[in-house]
Design an enzyme around this catalytic site. Structure first.
Site, PDB file in Angstrom:
ATOM      1  N   LEU A  15       0.838  -1.203   0.050  1.00  0.00           N
ATOM      2  CA  LEU A  15       0.040   0.045  -0.015  1.00  0.00           C
ATOM      3  C   LEU A  15       0.675   1.286  -0.126  1.00  0.00           C
ATOM      4  O   LEU A  15       0.561   2.379   0.714  1.00  0.00           O
ATOM      5  CB  LEU A  15      -0.943  -0.048   0.986  1.00  0.00           C
ATOM      6  CG  LEU A  15      -1.956  -1.202   1.245  1.00  0.00           C
ATOM      7  CD1 LEU A  15      -2.989  -1.205   2.491  1.00  0.00           C
ATOM      8  CD2 LEU A  15      -2.876  -1.132   0.138  1.00  0.00           C
ATOM      9  N   SER A 133      -0.214   1.752 -16.156  1.00  0.00           N
ATOM     10  CA  SER A 133       0.544   2.820 -16.684  1.00  0.00           C
ATOM     11  C   SER A 133      -0.358   3.878 -16.249  1.00  0.00           C
ATOM     12  O   SER A 133      -1.652   3.759 -16.330  1.00  0.00           O
ATOM     13  CB  SER A 133       0.614   2.983 -18.096  1.00  0.00           C
ATOM     14  OG  SER A 133       1.182   4.453 -18.499  1.00  0.00           O
ATOM     15  N   LYS A 187       3.781  -3.361 -21.767  1.00  0.00           N
ATOM     16  CA  LYS A 187       3.918  -2.143 -20.870  1.00  0.00           C
ATOM     17  C   LYS A 187       5.192  -1.715 -20.985  1.00  0.00           C
ATOM     18  O   LYS A 187       5.708  -0.597 -20.959  1.00  0.00           O
ATOM     19  CB  LYS A 187       3.633  -2.708 -19.340  1.00  0.00           C
ATOM     20  CG  LYS A 187       4.263  -1.557 -18.540  1.00  0.00           C
ATOM     21  CD  LYS A 187       3.106  -0.231 -18.371  1.00  0.00           C
ATOM     22  CE  LYS A 187       3.620   0.659 -17.129  1.00  0.00           C
ATOM     23  NZ  LYS A 187       4.816   0.659 -16.713  1.00  0.00           N
ATOM     24  N   HIS A 190       5.885  -0.093 -24.135  1.00  0.00           N
ATOM     25  CA  HIS A 190       4.943   1.450 -23.770  1.00  0.00           C
ATOM     26  C   HIS A 190       5.943   2.447 -23.258  1.00  0.00           C
ATOM     27  O   HIS A 190       6.106   3.652 -23.773  1.00  0.00           O
ATOM     28  CB  HIS A 190       3.703   1.103 -22.983  1.00  0.00           C
ATOM     29  CG  HIS A 190       3.134   2.518 -22.400  1.00  0.00           C
ATOM     30  ND1 HIS A 190       3.794   2.843 -21.156  1.00  0.00           N
ATOM     31  CD2 HIS A 190       2.188   3.143 -22.433  1.00  0.00           C
ATOM     32  CE1 HIS A 190       3.313   3.900 -20.756  1.00  0.00           C
ATOM     33  NE2 HIS A 190       2.040   4.267 -21.649  1.00  0.00           N
ATOM     34  N   ASN A 191       6.502   2.119 -22.238  1.00  0.00           N
ATOM     35  CA  ASN A 191       7.600   2.752 -21.568  1.00  0.00           C
ATOM     36  C   ASN A 191       8.936   3.237 -22.604  1.00  0.00           C
ATOM     37  O   ASN A 191       9.184   4.500 -22.365  1.00  0.00           O
ATOM     38  CB  ASN A 191       8.080   2.263 -20.513  1.00  0.00           C
ATOM     39  CG  ASN A 191       7.186   2.259 -19.059  1.00  0.00           C
ATOM     40  OD1 ASN A 191       6.077   2.203 -19.292  1.00  0.00           O
ATOM     41  ND2 ASN A 191       7.592   2.361 -17.657  1.00  0.00           N
ATOM     42  N   GLU A 194       7.517   5.951 -24.584  1.00  0.00           N
ATOM     43  CA  GLU A 194       7.323   7.096 -23.966  1.00  0.00           C
ATOM     44  C   GLU A 194       8.570   7.790 -23.811  1.00  0.00           C
ATOM     45  O   GLU A 194       8.812   9.113 -23.899  1.00  0.00           O
ATOM     46  CB  GLU A 194       6.759   6.613 -22.503  1.00  0.00           C
ATOM     47  CG  GLU A 194       6.698   7.834 -21.569  1.00  0.00           C
ATOM     48  CD  GLU A 194       6.520   7.359 -20.042  1.00  0.00           C
ATOM     49  OE1 GLU A 194       5.492   6.367 -19.948  1.00  0.00           O
ATOM     50  OE2 GLU A 194       7.062   7.644 -18.976  1.00  0.00           O
ATOM     51  N   ARG A 450      31.851  -9.941 -45.475  1.00  0.00           N
ATOM     52  CA  ARG A 450      31.741 -11.087 -44.516  1.00  0.00           C
ATOM     53  C   ARG A 450      32.292 -12.354 -45.214  1.00  0.00           C
ATOM     54  O   ARG A 450      32.960 -13.113 -44.623  1.00  0.00           O
ATOM     55  CB  ARG A 450      30.387 -11.254 -44.098  1.00  0.00           C
ATOM     56  CG  ARG A 450      29.809 -10.037 -43.083  1.00  0.00           C
ATOM     57  CD  ARG A 450      28.485 -10.186 -42.767  1.00  0.00           C
ATOM     58  NE  ARG A 450      28.274 -11.374 -41.829  1.00  0.00           N
ATOM     59  CZ  ARG A 450      27.544 -12.282 -42.212  1.00  0.00           C
ATOM     60  NH1 ARG A 450      26.847 -12.322 -43.201  1.00  0.00           N
ATOM     61  NH2 ARG A 450      27.340 -13.510 -41.277  1.00  0.00           N
TER      62      ARG A 450
HETATM   63  P1  ATR Z   1       7.039   3.297  -3.694  1.00  0.00           P
HETATM   64  O1  ATR Z   1       8.237   3.450  -4.571  1.00  0.00           O
HETATM   65  O2  ATR Z   1       5.842   3.836  -4.159  1.00  0.00           O
HETATM   66  O3  ATR Z   1       7.275   3.294  -2.202  1.00  0.00           O
HETATM   67  P2  ATR Z   1       7.656   0.338  -3.902  1.00  0.00           P
HETATM   68  O4  ATR Z   1       9.078   0.762  -3.344  1.00  0.00           O
HETATM   69  O5  ATR Z   1       7.354   0.037  -5.339  1.00  0.00           O
HETATM   70  O6  ATR Z   1       6.706   1.630  -3.874  1.00  0.00           O
HETATM   71  O7  ATR Z   1       7.030  -0.483  -2.967  1.00  0.00           O
HETATM   72  C1  ATR Z   1       6.772  -0.357  -1.794  1.00  0.00           C
HETATM   73  C2  ATR Z   1       5.876  -1.550  -1.067  1.00  0.00           C
HETATM   74  O8  ATR Z   1       6.371  -2.770  -1.107  1.00  0.00           O
HETATM   75  C3  ATR Z   1       5.628  -1.203   0.313  1.00  0.00           C
HETATM   76  O9  ATR Z   1       4.280  -1.340   0.544  1.00  0.00           O
HETATM   77  C4  ATR Z   1       6.309  -2.355   1.042  1.00  0.00           C
HETATM   78  O10 ATR Z   1       5.824  -2.450   2.377  1.00  0.00           O
HETATM   79  P3  ATR Z   1       6.434  -1.753   3.717  1.00  0.00           P
HETATM   80  O11 ATR Z   1       5.494  -0.596   3.767  1.00  0.00           O
HETATM   81  O12 ATR Z   1       6.087  -2.649   4.721  1.00  0.00           O
HETATM   82  O13 ATR Z   1       7.616  -1.276   3.479  1.00  0.00           O
HETATM   83  C5  ATR Z   1       6.492  -3.272  -0.019  1.00  0.00           C
HETATM   84  N1  ATR Z   1       7.283  -4.028   0.264  1.00  0.00           N
HETATM   85  C6  ATR Z   1       8.596  -4.071  -0.128  1.00  0.00           C
HETATM   86  N2  ATR Z   1       9.550  -5.263  -0.036  1.00  0.00           N
HETATM   87  C7  ATR Z   1       8.640  -6.046   0.666  1.00  0.00           C
HETATM   88  C8  ATR Z   1       8.687  -7.261   1.115  1.00  0.00           C
HETATM   89  N3  ATR Z   1       9.814  -8.098   1.097  1.00  0.00           N
HETATM   90  N4  ATR Z   1       7.627  -8.028   1.584  1.00  0.00           N
HETATM   91  C9  ATR Z   1       6.374  -7.554   1.508  1.00  0.00           C
HETATM   92  N5  ATR Z   1       6.363  -6.231   1.229  1.00  0.00           N
HETATM   93  C10 ATR Z   1       7.358  -5.596   0.670  1.00  0.00           C
END
Ligand code: ATR
Length: 480
Positions: A15, A133, A187, A190-191, A194, A450
């Site tokens: 999240l 995306s 995807k 796509h990038n 971009e 060649r």
């Molecule tokens: P952003 O760059 O937006 O912060 P990200 O780095 O792609 O996003 O993802 C971060 C998410 O991955 C977080 O929800 C993180 O959980 P925590 O809030 O507990 O840090 C989760 N995450 C990273 N490593 C993880 C792992 N080994 N197991 C479970 N969740 C993990």
């Protein structure tokens, strides 16, 4: 919201910003969403700030999370790409049951998705690798979604994904792409596109600034104007906004106080590496990736500053005419970048037996994502009229557009060269066009070389078969 029993339509784990926004998007569309994050703090922060936007189920452990879902269970993983994704998939497959569906909405490399899909399928579960995306805003208000996996798993998650995706002309910017890693592959390309699009806009800006001596505000006006025509797109629109932004600290245009060293997270590089393996010339995307790398070589650039430019030509006398030339050059180069990207998609499709439909991609990229543009309607139509187009530039609409632009394109590239303004993407796109339409390429000489040093043989224009000339002997030609 409290615990509802096993009735959540979907679960989102991970999240951070993207995951939170996708979870909110599902909830706002009427779905009950089970929430999970490795650390409870993010779950609680989301509930505190947005818990009233819909029906959420707060869970702390993976077991609780899985138990909160209706069957077949659907879980969307939004954690960091790489090892974290593997770790979470492992935990989930252990806790879930055959028939359940795991969707990876992260930025996975397509080869990882191919591997994960096979591993999860072997355990009786379904795996959907979905490219998403549109950044944070897209995730919340409607992204472009590119889900890959079995047709059966799409049946179970497709309508939910389609309902949270961006909608254009009543069509969702989400469709089943194809098997296993195809969604993440598409995807990735796509990038890459971009990257090319941004580089081309950058080169147009550079020319307006240094060949016509326009300031940021005037250039913003040019982009605003361009956004009313064929070039209408999200990237052109935000370019005008960025150029109009004034720095509070100095009163200068913000763009003039930002360090000119572009960074990258790696998807452009992935696209080019994949294109090299597939043997597809994605010169526009490659030039864009290299241009970012060059801009970031700060020590080298500092050392090279002041190197001779050679005799410089006069700047264009007719600013309005040259501005229109740049617009046309930008449009033609953009068509080339997309043509190359679609070639890569066709090659990937053939290599991995994916049966991809290019027209569908143009359709789902019309909204939600960074490359959304009026132009994509034209690509959609081109593939509708001829699904097996040998190259996008051969579709009547694009052929005409390029033919209309080609004189301007040549004037822009030659003027840039004479003035010493780098235009790698404009120039390489024009060379690509000239090479593709050439009757005879110098590759005949390459083949002879060649054959000379490596007995690699060659074909003849007038006879079937392979031939070799005994270069080191009597120089007579023999069957190869
Ligand atoms: P952003 O760059 O937006 O912060 P990200 O780095 O792609 O996003 O993802 C971060 C998410 O991955 C977080 O929800 C993180 O959980 P925590 O809030 O507990 O840090 C989760 N995450 C990273 N490593 C993880 C792992 N080994 N197991 C479970 N969740 C993990």
């Amino acid at each position: 919201m409290g615990f509802h029993g096993a009735n959540a339509h979907i679960g989102v784990t991970g999240l951070a910003v993207m995951g939170s926004n996708i979870a909110r998007n599902f909830a706002r569309n009427g779905y009950t969403v089970a929430l999970h994050n490795r650390s409870i703090a993010k779950t609680d922060a989301l509930l505190a700030a947005h818990g009233d936007e819909g029906r959420f189920v707060r869970t702390e452990t993976i077991e609780e999370f899985v138990a909160a879902l209706e069957k077949p269970r659907r879980v969307l993983i939004m954690v960091q790409a790489g090892e974290a994704t593997d770790a979470v998939i492992e935990e989930l497959t252990a806790a879930m049951e055959p028939g359940d569906i795991i969707i990876d909405g992260g930025n996975a490399h397509y080869t990882d998705t191919i591997r994960r899909e096979a591993a999860v399928r072997a355990r009786g579960l379904n795996f959907v690798g979905a490219g998403i995306s549109g950044g944070e805003e897209g995730a919340l208000h409607g992204p472009s979604i590119m889900p890959g996996g079995s047709a059966e798993s799409y049946k179970s998650v497709g309508s939910m994904l389609e309902s949270i995706a961006a909608q254009v002309d009543g069509a969702p910017c989400c469709t089943h792409i194809g098997p296993d890693g195809s969604g993440h592959f598409v995807k990735m390309v796509h990038n890459g596109i971009e990257y090319a699009d941004m580089q081309l806009i950058g080169e147009a800006y550079h020319l307006l600034r240094d060949a016509l001596d326009l300031d940021a505000e005037r250039i913003a006006g040019v982009f605003t104007e361009w956004n009313t025509g064929d070039l209408e797109s999200y990237l052109v629109e935000i370019t005008a906004e960025v150029l109009n932004q004034v720095d509070a600290l100095t009163g200068k245009p913000l763009v003039d106080v930002i360090v000119d060293a572009a960074e990258q997270k790696g998807t452009g590089r992935w696209t080019v590496a994949s294109a090299l393996e597939l043997g597809i010339p994605v010169t526009g995307i490659a030039e864009a990736v290299f241009a970012r790398a060059l801009s970031g070589s700060r020590a080298q650039r500092r050392a090279a500053q002041g190197l001779a430019s050679g005799a410089s030509a006069d700047k264009p006398a007719d600013a309005a005419r040259f501005t229109e030339d740049i617009r046309r050059a930008l449009y033609a180069s953009k068509i080339i970048a997309y043509a190359q990207g679609f070639d890569q998609i066709a090659a990937g499709s053939a290599e991995f037996d994916w049966n991809l439909r290019p027209g569908d991609l143009a359709t789902i990229w019309r909204g939600g994502c960074i490359i959304r543009a009026r132009f994509l309607n034209r690509i959609k139509e081109a593939y509708e009229q001829q699904p097996d187009l040998p190259s996008l530039i051969l579709a009547p609409y694009f052929r005409e557009a390029i033919e209309h632009a080609v004189d301007s394109w040549r004037r822009v590239v030659s003027t840039a060269v004479l003035l010493g303004i780098p235009v790698p993407a404009f120039a390489s796109s024009l060379s690509y066009y000239d090479a593709l339409r050439a009757e005879r390429l110098p590759a005949a000489l390459t083949q002879a070389q060649r054959d000379y040093f490596g007995v690699h043989t060659y074909e003849r224009v007038d006879r079937e078969g392979k031939f070799h000339t005994r270069w080191n002997g009597d120089r007579r030609e023999v069957p190869g």
